[in-house]
Design an enzyme around this catalytic site. Structure first.
Site, PDB file in Angstrom:
ATOM      1  CG  ASP A 308      -1.914   1.054   1.262  1.00  0.00           C
ATOM      2  OD1 ASP A 308      -2.782   1.035   0.374  1.00  0.00           O
ATOM      3  OD2 ASP A 308      -1.865   1.928   2.149  1.00  0.00           O
ATOM      4  CD  GLU A 334      -2.261   2.016  -3.451  1.00  0.00           C
ATOM      5  OE1 GLU A 334      -3.381   2.312  -3.861  1.00  0.00           O
ATOM      6  OE2 GLU A 334      -1.894   2.255  -2.281  1.00  0.00           O
TER       7      GLU A 334
END
Ligand code: CA
Length: 608
Positions: A308, A334
């Site tokens: 994340d 990400e």
């Protein structure tokens, strides 16, 4: 005592609680503390011991005897005051709500057959992202363990995933997180779980009994073993970029200030948008992250990690993570942050820097945005028939690597496997909702065409395809864009949809089967992509994607509202997909030099 002597050499500072029947040894790393205590709670008694500082600021205490199941907490004394107690930064078992550590003989948490558990062979990956509650909480699932880890051990769920054909199941945060009160699960509160509390213990609310410290560990392993048994690999969503609380959590209490970046003003930096950001560039934070992923791989047999807000971490840390794991363990994330991190951008694991992090992938917002539109507006895009620049689509089909026929793009992937191809995930609108938003007047039949067109690009891309659970069932979240704490009524997958939208499910299933049957769609390296992939001339608003080689295949994308005629090489072709239908065996044959493609649809051809 011999155990003590054995520890004096290279102590792993994150081996906070080492159990044997003869003694339990506690370690805790704190450079800031001038005193550290461990409090052991057993049978209504609390025994407090001062810990001894050793090499590398690792504090140690030993309790002789068998303490399996006892609770413990650490307490550090810094800047003239005792900090609140915590379970430590690397608890491997915890009490209800993760407030205390628990001494645990981890071997007693292994389900029967765990020793024989092996990951299925790594195959052309297709990742399927799911939230435990989304997947199995609705009564229509028929789950015996709705919303729990164990739902992924049930025959209905395993056979469904096998039938769809995905290879990796990515579970939303399943480490212990803080936003759900594990003592009041009857309230059925929902959360995505991006609020880490104990990074190295499964979340209690997904277990049958969060008050039993062994239960969540055992059931997580049962889940992994069942998925492995069904031929599926398991990817964990990991959120090392921030913590739920700062001084309220173990990272803050054991080592005040150390784990977090601060801005020029001395205040906590907030690249996560959640109140803090971790400082992976610091030696012990980096080591913590590396030890943590290794632990999930070794102890829980996890096969991949989705980071994340990976862009908050520094490049060196992501390379260290990659190096610590076997090559067949997926690592991607990400390649961005919520806000600018307090660290030089050129040193961060941002999408633009992926070439410096070989073997690590990043989500392609380029492909997502060209197909369905950006999350920052409601405009229609290629799959909805909008006249858009198609270069990002060609870019995504080529897996984000440099290609002579792709213009005006920043080629951020060094290898196509670094390019995570997707249109939707848990964040933002689900696919049906995004398409509906951009085309409010479209009929359901039209939306279904757009849905199929978008996913045809994802599932034929040279990048690694990633789909959000339930998209194959035309799920809707009722237009809820940020459903992180919305109720089950918004988030749950309705399994009745499998009847209503069987045709859509079959299309996704066929695309996955086609991908697996034709290695041309996963060439695996940039040189082969440049050699074999080309983009022949196509009508306006369309893209033709040709992959040469032993088994030539071609995908013709028509992003317009009219039928279009594509020029194709002379020869005979098996039609694998056409006008919203798909079959790995084929739907019939055609011959070149032309192919007519229906509005808002893709045709997949295999040279005979
Ligand atoms: Ca929890």
């Amino acid at each position: 005592m011999s155990i003590m002597c054995g520890c004096k050499g290279a102590v792993n500072p994150f081996d906070e609680c080492l159990y044997t029947p003869e003694a339990t040894i506690f370690h805790v790393w704190s450079a800031q503390a001038d005193s550290v205590q461990v409090l052991l709670m057993e049978g209504g008694e609390v025994v407090c011991k001062d810990m001894k500082k050793g090499r590398g600021d690792v504090w140690t205490a030993v309790f002789k005897g068998d303490h399996n199941g006892a609770n413990y907490v650490f307490r550090t004394h810094t800047d003239g005051a005792w900090n609140e107690t915590s379970a430590g930064v690397f608890a491997k078992a915890v009490s209800l709500n993760g407030d205390m550590g628990v001494v645990m003989d981890l071997r007693t948490t292994d389900p029967e057959g765990w020793d024989a558990d092996v990951s299925p062979a790594f195959a052309t990956p297709v990742v399927y992202e799911l939230h435990h509650r989304d997947f199995s909480i609705d009564p229509s699932s028929g789950a015996a363990h709705p919303g729990k880890f164990l739902a992924l051990t049930e025959p209905w769920s395993l056979s469904y995933l096998q039938d769809l054909g995905v290879t990796h199941v990515q579970i939303l945060p399943s480490f212990d997180y803080g936003s759900i009160d594990e003592s009041t699960l009857e309230r059925n509160v929902y959360n995505w779980g991006y609020d880490p509390k104990n990074y190295n213990v499964p979340e209690g609310s997904y277990s049958s009994d969060p008050a039993d410290p062994a239960c969540r560990i055992r059931e997580f392993k049962q889940m992994v073993m069942a998925l492995h048994g069904a031929g599926l690999r398991v990817v964990m969503d990991v959120v090392y970029n921030h913590t739920y609380q700062t001084m309220g959590c173990a990272l803050g209490r054991v080592n005040p200030g150390y784990f977090y970046r601060t801005g020029d003003d001395g205040e906590l930096a907030n690249g996560s948008g959640c109140g803090n950001e971790t400082a992976s560039e610091r030696e012990m934070v980096r080591r913590f992250i590396v030890e943590s992923v290794k632990y999930w791989h070794d102890e829980y047999h996890v096969d991949g990690f989705r980071f994340d807000l990976m862009g908050i971490h520094d490049i060196e840390t992501m390379n260290a993570v990659r190096a610590a794991l076997p090559a067949d363990v997926l690592v991607y994330g990400e390649g961005w942050a919520a806000m600018a991190p307090a660290y030089p951008a050129e040193l961060l694991a941002m999408k633009a820097n992926m070439a410096q992090i070989p073997g690590v992938g990043a989500f392609s917002d380029d492909l997502r945005d060209v197909l369905v539109g950006s999350p920052f507006n409601s405009l229609p895009a290629f799959a909805a028939g909008a006249a858009v620049n198609v270069e990002p689509l060609k870019f995504g089909l080529a897996g984000g690597v440099e290609h002579p026929q792709v213009n005006g793009m920043v080629f951020w992937a060094a290898e196509p496997s670094q390019h995570v191809s997707y249109v939707t995930c848990h964040d933002n609108y689900c696919l049906r909702d995004r398409l509906t938003l951009s085309c409010p007047k479209a009929t359901e039949a039209e939306l279904l065409r757009m849905d199929k067109l978008a996913q045809t690009a994802v599932l034929t891309s040279q990048g690694m395809p990633f789909i959000f659970a339930g998209e194959e069932l035309f799920r809707t979240k009722g237009g809820d864009e940020n459903s992180f704490e919305s109720p089950d009524s918004v988030n749950a997958i309705r399994w009745d949809n499998l009847r209503t939208y069987r045709n859509l499910f079959n299309y996704y299933k066929a695309l996955i089967a086609i991908r697996k049957a034709h290695p041309a769609f996963w060439l695996g390296n940039a040189a082969s992509v440049r050699e074999l992939v080309s983009f022949p001339e196509a009508p306006d608003g369309c893209v033709a994607y040709f992959i040469d080689g032993d088994d030539p295949v071609m995908v013709l994308f028509n992003g317009t509202a009219e039928s279009q005629t594509f020029d194709i090489p002379e020869g005979d072709y098996n039609v694998l997909a056409c006008d919203g239908e798909a079959s790995p065996v084929g739907l019939g044959n055609i011959s070149g030099p032309q192919c007519r493609v229906k509005p808002l649809s893709a045709t997949i051809l295999s040279r005979i």
